[in-house]
Design a protein around this motif. Structure first.
Motif, PDB file in Angstrom:
ATOM      1  N   THR A 133      31.501 -27.785 -31.219  1.00 47.11           N
ATOM      2  CA  THR A 133      32.281 -27.168 -30.146  1.00 47.11           C
ATOM      3  C   THR A 133      31.344 -26.547 -29.122  1.00 47.11           C
ATOM      4  O   THR A 133      30.142 -26.400 -29.364  1.00 47.11           O
ATOM      5  CB  THR A 133      33.214 -26.085 -30.706  1.00 47.11           C
ATOM      6  N   GLU A 134      31.903 -26.176 -28.000  1.00 49.39           N
ATOM      7  CA  GLU A 134      31.093 -25.593 -26.934  1.00 49.39           C
ATOM      8  C   GLU A 134      30.622 -24.183 -27.280  1.00 49.39           C
ATOM      9  O   GLU A 134      29.792 -23.617 -26.574  1.00 49.39           O
ATOM     10  CB  GLU A 134      31.897 -25.556 -25.633  1.00 49.39           C
ATOM     11  N   TYR A 135      31.147 -23.597 -28.349  1.00 48.84           N
ATOM     12  CA  TYR A 135      30.719 -22.258 -28.752  1.00 48.84           C
ATOM     13  C   TYR A 135      29.446 -22.306 -29.593  1.00 48.84           C
ATOM     14  O   TYR A 135      28.962 -21.281 -30.052  1.00 48.84           O
ATOM     15  CB  TYR A 135      31.825 -21.563 -29.537  1.00 48.84           C
ATOM     16  N   GLY A 136      28.933 -23.488 -29.843  1.00 40.18           N
ATOM     17  CA  GLY A 136      27.706 -23.603 -30.611  1.00 40.18           C
ATOM     18  C   GLY A 136      27.896 -23.637 -32.101  1.00 40.18           C
ATOM     19  O   GLY A 136      26.927 -23.587 -32.854  1.00 40.18           O
ATOM     20  N   ILE A 137      29.127 -23.677 -32.531  1.00 41.68           N
ATOM     21  CA  ILE A 137      29.389 -23.794 -33.966  1.00 41.68           C
ATOM     22  C   ILE A 137      30.255 -25.024 -34.198  1.00 41.68           C
ATOM     23  O   ILE A 137      30.903 -25.525 -33.278  1.00 41.68           O
ATOM     24  CB  ILE A 137      30.107 -22.534 -34.528  1.00 41.68           C
ATOM     25  N   GLU A 138      30.233 -25.471 -35.402  1.00 37.53           N
ATOM     26  CA  GLU A 138      31.034 -26.631 -35.742  1.00 37.53           C
ATOM     27  C   GLU A 138      32.395 -26.203 -36.264  1.00 37.53           C
ATOM     28  O   GLU A 138      32.489 -25.278 -37.077  1.00 37.53           O
ATOM     29  CB  GLU A 138      30.315 -27.475 -36.800  1.00 37.53           C
ATOM     30  N   ALA A 139      33.407 -26.845 -35.782  1.00 38.61           N
ATOM     31  CA  ALA A 139      34.756 -26.563 -36.271  1.00 38.61           C
ATOM     32  C   ALA A 139      35.102 -27.587 -37.348  1.00 38.61           C
ATOM     33  O   ALA A 139      34.726 -28.756 -37.256  1.00 38.61           O
ATOM     34  CB  ALA A 139      35.757 -26.648 -35.122  1.00 38.61           C
ATOM     35  N   THR A 140      35.764 -27.117 -38.366  1.00 40.90           N
ATOM     36  CA  THR A 140      36.204 -28.020 -39.430  1.00 40.90           C
ATOM     37  C   THR A 140      37.710 -28.175 -39.331  1.00 40.90           C
ATOM     38  O   THR A 140      38.440 -27.222 -39.054  1.00 40.90           O
ATOM     39  CB  THR A 140      35.849 -27.468 -40.816  1.00 40.90           C
ATOM     40  N   ASP A 141      38.158 -29.400 -39.522  1.00 44.33           N
ATOM     41  CA  ASP A 141      39.574 -29.633 -39.286  1.00 44.33           C
ATOM     42  C   ASP A 141      40.260 -30.392 -40.420  1.00 44.33           C
ATOM     43  O   ASP A 141      41.480 -30.387 -40.516  1.00 44.33           O
ATOM     44  CB  ASP A 141      39.781 -30.395 -37.972  1.00 44.33           C
ATOM     45  N   TYR A 142      39.520 -31.019 -41.275  1.00 50.50           N
ATOM     46  CA  TYR A 142      40.207 -31.830 -42.283  1.00 50.50           C
ATOM     47  C   TYR A 142      39.288 -32.028 -43.473  1.00 50.50           C
ATOM     48  O   TYR A 142      38.064 -31.892 -43.359  1.00 50.50           O
ATOM     49  CB  TYR A 142      40.591 -33.194 -41.692  1.00 50.50           C
TER      50      TYR A 142
END
Lengths: 105, 166
Positions: B50-59
């Motif tokens: 993501t643009e926040y510099g962290i990875e988002a987990t979704d599934y």
């Protein structure tokens, strides 16, 4: 004049039917019905080997064809309530109708 | 080897571990001992930057369970055929989708297939045939009547009749 197109009570199906309008014109109509994961039903309709609409959502009493090519239109109708068609109610609660008196604007 | 008048080559030492064919229930790999047998359950978590510099987990989805086993069979003067049999069985069961059941201490693990095997040879295992095996679960999917409607096969109904209605 209204004609009912017979369907199978299966989620995904393709069928062909021969439709006649009031003037005696003859149409060969291929219909492909597909149930989406969210339960909505979409249709692909071919008239005389020409794809008229490739993906249209089937809603209650809403015409599926964007043109008057059939000198009428095709739509689903709920015979009991006002809900969108679901394959489990084909031919009973939900009828697929060819209506020769239906005209778009 | 004969110990106390008994041929130890005919004894299955590790009675806790049995590797059997799922269809015939015959023992397919007969080792003198299974030195270790590890069960692993795992899943994969999908993520995107993501643009926040962290990875988002979704599934998250489940991976097939894995069993790693290490079996040993002693090379003796009288068991060449047993060693060859294990080699051949390993090649056979690794080459195709053969279902295997594995009896572990923690219970019977059903419907696995031999994914890979390794036969390390070193000075330490000169007198034994050592085999490291990896078994992977063959998942059983839901039965057809439990499928989502959208996943059903398309039925070609052919030419259907249309009839006048009132």
């Amino acid at each position: 004049m209204k004609q009912q197109i017979n369907l199978l009570q299966v989620p995904n199906q393709t069928l062909s039917c021969n439709l006649n309008d009031e003037k005696g014109n003859f149409f060969t109509v291929d219909i492909s019905l597909r149930t989406l994961p969210d339960g909505n039903l979409i249709a692909k309709i071919t008239v005389n080997n020409e794809v008229i609409v490739s993906s249209v959502m089937c809603c209650n009493k809403m015409p599926l064809l964007p043109t008057n090519i059939l000198n009428g239109n095709i739509y689903f109708t709920d015979t009991f309530f006002d809900t969108d068609p679901v394959y489990t109610g084909f031919n009973e609660q939900y009828l697929l109708i060819y209506d020769t008196e239906f005209r778009l604007g | 080897m004969i110990i106390n008048g008994q041929d130890t080559s005919k004894i299955t030492y590790s009675t806790s571990y049995l590797i059997t064919d799922a269809k015939t229930n015959e023992i397919v790999l007969r080792f003198d001992t299974v030195e270790e047998c590890n069960f692993k359950g795992a899943s994969s978590v999908t993520s995107y930057p993501t643009e926040y510099g962290i990875e988002a987990t979704d599934y998250k989805y489940k991976n097939s369970d894995t069993i790693n086993a290490r079996g040993l069979i002693a090379r003796r003067s009288n068991n060449d055929s047993d060693v060859d049999l294990i080699r051949n069985q390993l090649k056979l069961y690794q080459s195709g989708m053969y279902a295997i059941n594995i009896q572990m201490k923690s219970g019977l693990k059903q419907n696995y297939t031999l994914e890979s095997f390794e036969i390390p040879e070193s000075l330490d295992n000169y007198s034994v045939l050592e085999v490291s095996m990896t078994f992977k679960e063959i998942p059983k999917f839901l039965q057809q009547q439990n499928r989502a409607p959208s996943n059903y096969d398309t039925v070609n109904t052919g030419i259907v009749q249309s009839g006048d209605i009132q």
